[in-house]
Scaffold this active site. Structure first.
Site, PDB file in Angstrom:
ATOM      1  CB  SER A   1     -23.187 -31.328  19.798  1.00 23.49           C
ATOM      2  OG  SER A   1     -22.582 -32.603  19.773  1.00 23.49           O
TER       3      SER A   1
ATOM      4  CE1 TYR B   1     -27.829 -33.258  18.747  1.00 27.30           C
ATOM      5  CE2 TYR B   1     -25.577 -33.908  18.255  1.00 27.30           C
ATOM      6  CZ  TYR B   1     -26.502 -33.367  19.133  1.00 27.30           C
ATOM      7  OH  TYR B   1     -26.099 -32.955  20.381  1.00 27.30           O
TER       8      TYR B   1
ATOM      9  CE  LYS C   1     -27.491 -29.801  19.206  1.00 26.57           C
ATOM     10  NZ  LYS C   1     -27.881 -28.975  20.355  1.00 26.57           N
TER      11      LYS C   1
HETATM   12  P1  NDP Z   1     -32.171 -34.411  27.662  1.00 25.94           P
HETATM   13  O1  NDP Z   1     -33.025 -35.199  26.736  1.00 25.94           O
HETATM   14  O2  NDP Z   1     -31.676 -35.050  28.901  1.00 25.94           O
HETATM   15  O3  NDP Z   1     -32.947 -33.070  28.042  1.00 25.94           O
HETATM   16  C1  NDP Z   1     -33.477 -32.291  27.012  1.00 25.94           C
HETATM   17  C2  NDP Z   1     -34.264 -31.142  27.586  1.00 25.94           C
HETATM   18  O4  NDP Z   1     -34.768 -30.374  26.479  1.00 25.94           O
HETATM   19  C3  NDP Z   1     -35.475 -31.590  28.379  1.00 25.94           C
HETATM   20  O5  NDP Z   1     -35.759 -30.619  29.361  1.00 25.94           O
HETATM   21  C4  NDP Z   1     -36.570 -31.630  27.316  1.00 25.94           C
HETATM   22  O6  NDP Z   1     -37.861 -31.557  27.902  1.00 25.94           O
HETATM   23  C5  NDP Z   1     -36.204 -30.393  26.493  1.00 25.94           C
HETATM   24  N1  NDP Z   1     -36.671 -30.396  25.107  1.00 25.94           N
HETATM   25  C6  NDP Z   1     -36.453 -31.318  24.148  1.00 25.94           C
HETATM   26  N2  NDP Z   1     -37.077 -30.967  23.011  1.00 25.94           N
HETATM   27  C7  NDP Z   1     -37.697 -29.782  23.262  1.00 25.94           C
HETATM   28  C8  NDP Z   1     -38.501 -28.920  22.488  1.00 25.94           C
HETATM   29  N3  NDP Z   1     -38.832 -29.189  21.228  1.00 25.94           N
HETATM   30  N4  NDP Z   1     -38.966 -27.788  23.064  1.00 25.94           N
HETATM   31  C9  NDP Z   1     -38.661 -27.489  24.361  1.00 25.94           C
HETATM   32  N5  NDP Z   1     -37.910 -28.279  25.142  1.00 25.94           N
HETATM   33  C10 NDP Z   1     -37.434 -29.414  24.592  1.00 25.94           C
HETATM   34  O7  NDP Z   1     -30.936 -33.876  26.773  1.00 25.94           O
HETATM   35  P2  NDP Z   1     -29.481 -33.398  27.208  1.00 25.94           P
HETATM   36  O8  NDP Z   1     -29.531 -32.681  28.494  1.00 25.94           O
HETATM   37  O9  NDP Z   1     -28.566 -34.536  27.013  1.00 25.94           O
HETATM   38  O10 NDP Z   1     -29.170 -32.378  26.018  1.00 25.94           O
HETATM   39  C11 NDP Z   1     -29.374 -30.987  26.137  1.00 25.94           C
HETATM   40  C12 NDP Z   1     -28.678 -30.307  24.960  1.00 25.94           C
HETATM   41  O11 NDP Z   1     -27.277 -30.613  25.007  1.00 25.94           O
HETATM   42  C13 NDP Z   1     -29.164 -30.766  23.588  1.00 25.94           C
HETATM   43  O12 NDP Z   1     -29.238 -29.668  22.716  1.00 25.94           O
HETATM   44  C14 NDP Z   1     -28.083 -31.731  23.138  1.00 25.94           C
HETATM   45  O13 NDP Z   1     -27.981 -31.803  21.737  1.00 25.94           O
HETATM   46  C15 NDP Z   1     -26.848 -31.081  23.748  1.00 25.94           C
HETATM   47  N6  NDP Z   1     -25.726 -32.003  23.911  1.00 25.94           N
HETATM   48  C16 NDP Z   1     -25.826 -33.082  24.769  1.00 25.94           C
HETATM   49  C17 NDP Z   1     -24.756 -33.927  24.935  1.00 25.94           C
HETATM   50  C18 NDP Z   1     -24.799 -35.106  25.860  1.00 25.94           C
HETATM   51  O14 NDP Z   1     -23.835 -35.911  25.866  1.00 25.94           O
HETATM   52  N7  NDP Z   1     -25.836 -35.273  26.659  1.00 25.94           N
HETATM   53  C19 NDP Z   1     -23.490 -33.722  24.199  1.00 25.94           C
HETATM   54  C20 NDP Z   1     -23.504 -32.582  23.319  1.00 25.94           C
HETATM   55  C21 NDP Z   1     -24.580 -31.758  23.201  1.00 25.94           C
HETATM   56  P3  NDP Z   1     -39.181 -32.194  27.157  1.00 25.94           P
HETATM   57  O15 NDP Z   1     -38.793 -33.542  26.644  1.00 25.94           O
HETATM   58  O16 NDP Z   1     -40.243 -32.213  28.203  1.00 25.94           O
HETATM   59  O17 NDP Z   1     -39.492 -31.232  26.053  1.00 25.94           O
END
Ligand code: NDP
Length: 264
Positions: free
Chosen positions: A144, A157, A161
């Site tokens: 991130s 976080y 990260k």
């Molecule tokens: P979402 O919450 O939209 O999606 C997260 C995904 O990860 C889901 O598929 C969720 O499924 C899964 N997930 C969460 N926790 C776990 C776990 N413990 N084990 C397995 N799967 C897990 O998040 P984003 O798409 O926004 O974020 C994805 C990544 O990108 C993250 O690491 C985030 O920090 C990073 N990021 C996002 C940004 C943004 O602006 N959106 C900016 C910078 C970085 P389920 O809940 O069913 O487990």
């Protein structure tokens, strides 16, 4: 442009929605077979079905919480059973936090350490032997912009990260001799379900609608003045996975609409 990815196998953690799902779609569009995981089994199965139907690739959906060692083991078991290994690993699962350092107990630090760092360590350790056999591989860690430019409300976080960024560099140095390219991506504001959840909480506190909060956030922070779609970010991941990015090694790339305020 043919990206040369047809019939490769990619493992994407958190592939059931948001950025992970968009990367899954982007790779599937290039003919890559997938293993995706998430904690909610129904979401994982629905996502797998949709991608298989739309792109005609093989997709294994695995219910796995990547903070749990036993779930990592069953994910790796499925990768081996269904595909005999993997060529690409995307460590994407993660989420924001909200705390103050003086108030957060150890277990919160531990949880995010497991989620953002140890999951990537454990999956890399388990899948690299398959990549070595194939004499090539790609690992991309989704960190991130907060790893470099912290947001005040989520110190855990930001810290975990930042550790993922350093892990990427160290792993890259260790495995490039095996023709395994490790890189890291630091996204900025990407419109995913995670932000929509945050916006409804913070918007309520501020007395504005979630949409108003998100609009304000984008205009105040990103010079481009808007969020990216997950698909816009996924294009970059797909390129980095491909042989077209053959000299991209051990770097951290910002995809942030200009939000990072320093030169790196
Ligand atoms: P979402 O919450 O939209 O999606 C997260 C995904 O990860 C889901 O598929 C969720 O499924 C899964 N997930 C969460 N926790 C776990 C776990 N413990 N084990 C397995 N799967 C897990 O998040 P984003 O798409 O926004 O974020 C994805 C990544 O990108 C993250 O690491 C985030 O920090 C990073 N990021 C996002 C940004 C943004 O602006 N959106 C900016 C910078 C970085 P389920 O809940 O069913 O487990």
């Amino acid at each position: 442009m043919d990206l040369g990815l047809r019939d490769k196998v990619a493992v994407i953690t958190g592939g059931s929605r948001g950025i992970g799902y968009a990367i899954a779609e982007g790779l599937a569009g290039e003919g890559v077979h997938l293993v995706i995981c998430g904690r909610n089994e129904e979401d994982v199965n629905n996502a797998s079905e949709r991608i298989m139907k739309q792109y005609g690739v093989r997709v294994s959906g695995v219910k796995a919480d990547v903070t749990r060692i036993e779930d990592i083991n069953s994910l790796v078991f499925r990768v081996e059973k269904d595909f005999g290994g993997a060529d690409i690993l995307i460590n994407n699962a993660g989420t924001g936090s909200a705390e103050k350092i003086m108030e957060a107990a150890d277990d919160r630090w531990q949880y995010y350490w497991e989620l953002h760092v140890m999951a990537a360590v454990r999956l890399s350790r388990a899948l690299i032997p398959f990549m070595r056999k194939r004499k090539e591989g790609v690992i991309i860690n989704n960190a991130s912009i907060c790893a470099k430019q912290p947001l005040d409300y989520e110190p855990i976080y930001n810290t975990t990260k930042a550790a993922l960024v350093m892990f990427s560099k160290c792993l890259s140095n260790e495995v490039i001799k095996d023709n395994i390219r490790v890189n890291c991506v630091n996204p900025g504001l990407i419109m995913t379900p995670d932000w929509k959840k945050t916006a409804s909480l913070v918007g309520k506190e501020k007395g504005i609608t979630p949409e108003e909060y998100l609009e304000q956030l984008a205009v105040e922070n990103a010079p481009i003045g808007r969020f990216a779609t997950p698909g816009e970010l996924a294009h970059f991941f797909v390129f980095l996975c491909s042989p077209r990015a053959s000299y991209c090694v051990g770097s951290t790339y910002y995809v942030d609409g200009g939000w990072l305020r320093v030169v790196v």
